[in-house]
Motif scaffolding. Structure first.
Motif, PDB file in Angstrom:
ATOM      1  N   GLY A  37       0.812  -1.206   0.000  1.00 59.89           N
ATOM      2  CA  GLY A  37       0.000   0.000   0.000  1.00 59.89           C
ATOM      3  C   GLY A  37       0.848   1.260   0.000  1.00 59.89           C
ATOM      4  N   TRP A  39      -0.321   4.244   0.902  1.00 60.22           N
ATOM      5  CA  TRP A  39      -1.139   5.191   1.656  1.00 60.22           C
ATOM      6  C   TRP A  39      -0.291   6.291   2.282  1.00 60.22           C
ATOM      7  N   GLN A  40       0.773   5.908   2.967  1.00 61.29           N
ATOM      8  CA  GLN A  40       1.615   6.876   3.656  1.00 61.29           C
ATOM      9  C   GLN A  40       3.077   6.651   3.276  1.00 61.29           C
ATOM     10  N   ASP A  67      -1.415  -1.012  -4.151  1.00 66.61           N
ATOM     11  CA  ASP A  67      -2.678  -0.349  -3.837  1.00 66.61           C
ATOM     12  C   ASP A  67      -2.471   1.149  -3.678  1.00 66.61           C
ATOM     13  N   ASN A  68      -3.268   1.923  -4.398  1.00 69.50           N
ATOM     14  CA  ASN A  68      -3.142   3.369  -4.404  1.00 69.50           C
ATOM     15  C   ASN A  68      -4.510   4.014  -4.207  1.00 69.50           C
ATOM     16  N   ALA A  69      -4.534   5.330  -4.173  1.00 67.21           N
ATOM     17  CA  ALA A  69      -5.778   6.101  -4.130  1.00 67.21           C
ATOM     18  C   ALA A  69      -5.484   7.505  -4.603  1.00 67.21           C
ATOM     19  N   TYR A  72      -3.733   9.818  -1.955  1.00 68.92           N
ATOM     20  CA  TYR A  72      -2.500   9.442  -1.281  1.00 68.92           C
ATOM     21  C   TYR A  72      -1.370  10.388  -1.675  1.00 68.92           C
ATOM     22  N   HIS A 144     -13.965   4.556  -2.379  1.00 66.46           N
ATOM     23  CA  HIS A 144     -13.096   4.614  -1.204  1.00 66.46           C
ATOM     24  C   HIS A 144     -13.873   4.577   0.109  1.00 66.46           C
ATOM     25  N   ARG A 201     -10.392  -1.920   7.605  1.00 67.20           N
ATOM     26  CA  ARG A 201      -9.306  -1.899   8.587  1.00 67.20           C
ATOM     27  C   ARG A 201      -9.443  -3.140   9.473  1.00 67.20           C
ATOM     28  N   TYR A 228      -6.468  -3.487   5.635  1.00 65.76           N
ATOM     29  CA  TYR A 228      -5.422  -2.479   5.790  1.00 65.76           C
ATOM     30  C   TYR A 228      -5.174  -2.184   7.270  1.00 65.76           C
ATOM     31  N   SER A 229      -4.063  -1.539   7.541  1.00 64.05           N
ATOM     32  CA  SER A 229      -3.599  -1.232   8.897  1.00 64.05           C
ATOM     33  C   SER A 229      -3.496  -2.473   9.786  1.00 64.05           C
TER      34      SER A 229
END
Length: 342
Positions: A37, A39-40, A67-69, A72, A144, A201, A228-229
């Motif tokens: 991911g 994400w961050q 995995d993207n968005a 991000y 999302h 999550r 995720y997380s």
């Protein structure tokens, strides 16, 4: 800007390293048990070379799902633009071996057209994502988060259009309640575009999919779960066990983890979980990842990384023996739902 021939040759043994793949429930698509991911830590605030090394290392380890968005970064869309550059310069020969996903619907800015689940917002964002990624399709396109101000039929219709137009291969949703996820799955099924995956999550400290029935629903409705997380934003690592917050840690600079989460209650529970992991010869992070993957409904767990070492370390979670009933009971004692959620 133009680039020469791709400068990265993928490891020949990459499919022997990660090994395990799981089918996304009733579909024909399999995903690696670990997905990557962005994400961050994949925005413009970090060096390009570092980000590139991590992504290419992930692929060399057998991770094929990235995995993207659209939001991000920072700033918004920076992670997609970064990955588009890596795809163009390094991974173009391997595009057919990649599963690329992106999402739309969470706010990008003050405009009403830069958020929500309307056809305009979702499909315009997808077109923008494809330009940034430099590809003519993504493999999974997600809503999302649910938009309660837009009819679900409209949101689902946009996902159907994305798939039928060839701009996405599969449809996904993220952060939906089980009730709304079931409605979306039914609408997609009637349109002939089955729901592939839901992205919730899930971790030792966040048991929501167990408690709200999402795991059972996924089995009944035939979609997979990409969680995720799984490390609870770093709370399920040894980073905060001494009660301090080290420089660069997410609890210092992330909107998703408050410094207040690192309290005495968290430390007591995390230290006990770390003890369980140590008795097994593994780290707390490896234990947490192995725990999340024990669920048969989990198709894949999303991991991020700030270094190639961290990625190597976390993926070694697959090398340990299954958790015993006694160990799972101990994890339940200290892995209290809601820990660190402040």
């Amino acid at each position: 800007m133009t680039f020469g021939a791709p400068s990265h040759r993928a490891a020949d043994d990459r499919y022997e390293k990660l090994g395990e793949h799981r089918r996304a429930s009733d579909s024909g698509l399999v995903l690696p048990v670990f997905s990557f991911g962005l994400w961050q830590k994949f925005g413009t605030d970090r060096p390009y070379a570092t980000r590139r090394d991590i992504v290419l290392h992930a692929f060399d380890l057998g991770i094929t799902h990235f995995d993207n968005a659209n939001r991000y970064g920072p700033p918004a869309r920076a992670a997609e633009k970064f990955f588009g550059t890596v795809l163009r310069r390094d991974l173009a020969p391997y595009r057919d071996e990649l599963v690329l996903s992106t999402k739309a619907g969470n706010p990008l800015g003050p405009s009403p057209y830069l958020k929500g689940g309307s056809r305009k917002s979702l499909l315009a964002s997808l077109d923008h994502s494809l330009r940034d990624l430099g590809t003519d399709h993504v493999d999974i396109f997600y809503s999302h988060s649910p938009d309660l101000c837009t009819p679900l039929e409209e949101t689902v219709g946009a996902l159907v259009t994305a798939v039928r137009s060839g701009k996405a291969r599969y449809a996904g949703i993220s952060n939906y309640t089980p009730e709304r996820a079931h409605e979306a799955a039914e609408l997609l099924r009637r349109a002939g575009v089955p729901l592939l995956v839901h992205q919730p999550r899930y971790s030792i400290f966040d048991r929501t999919p167990e408690l709200n029935g999402l795991f059972d629903l996924a089995a009944r409705d035939g979609f997979g779960l990409v969680v995720y997380s799984p490390l609870a934003q770093g709370l399920l690592t040894d980073k905060y066990l001494d009660g301090t917050i080290p420089p660069g840690a997410r609890a210092r600079d992330s909107a998703f983890l408050s410094p207040d989460a690192v309290d005495d209650t968290y430390r007591e529970r995390a230290t006990a979980l770390d003890g369980i992991a140590r008795r097994r010869g593994q780290s707390l992070a490896q234990l947490a990842l192995q725990w999340a993957l024990r669920q048969p409904q989990v198709t894949s767990a999303l991991v991020g990384a700030s270094s190639t070492w961290q990625l190597d370390h976390n993926l070694k979670a697959l090398e340990f023996p299954p958790l015993t009933d006694e160990e799972l009971a101990l994890i339940d004692r200290y892995g209290v739902h809601g820990t660190g959620s402040r």
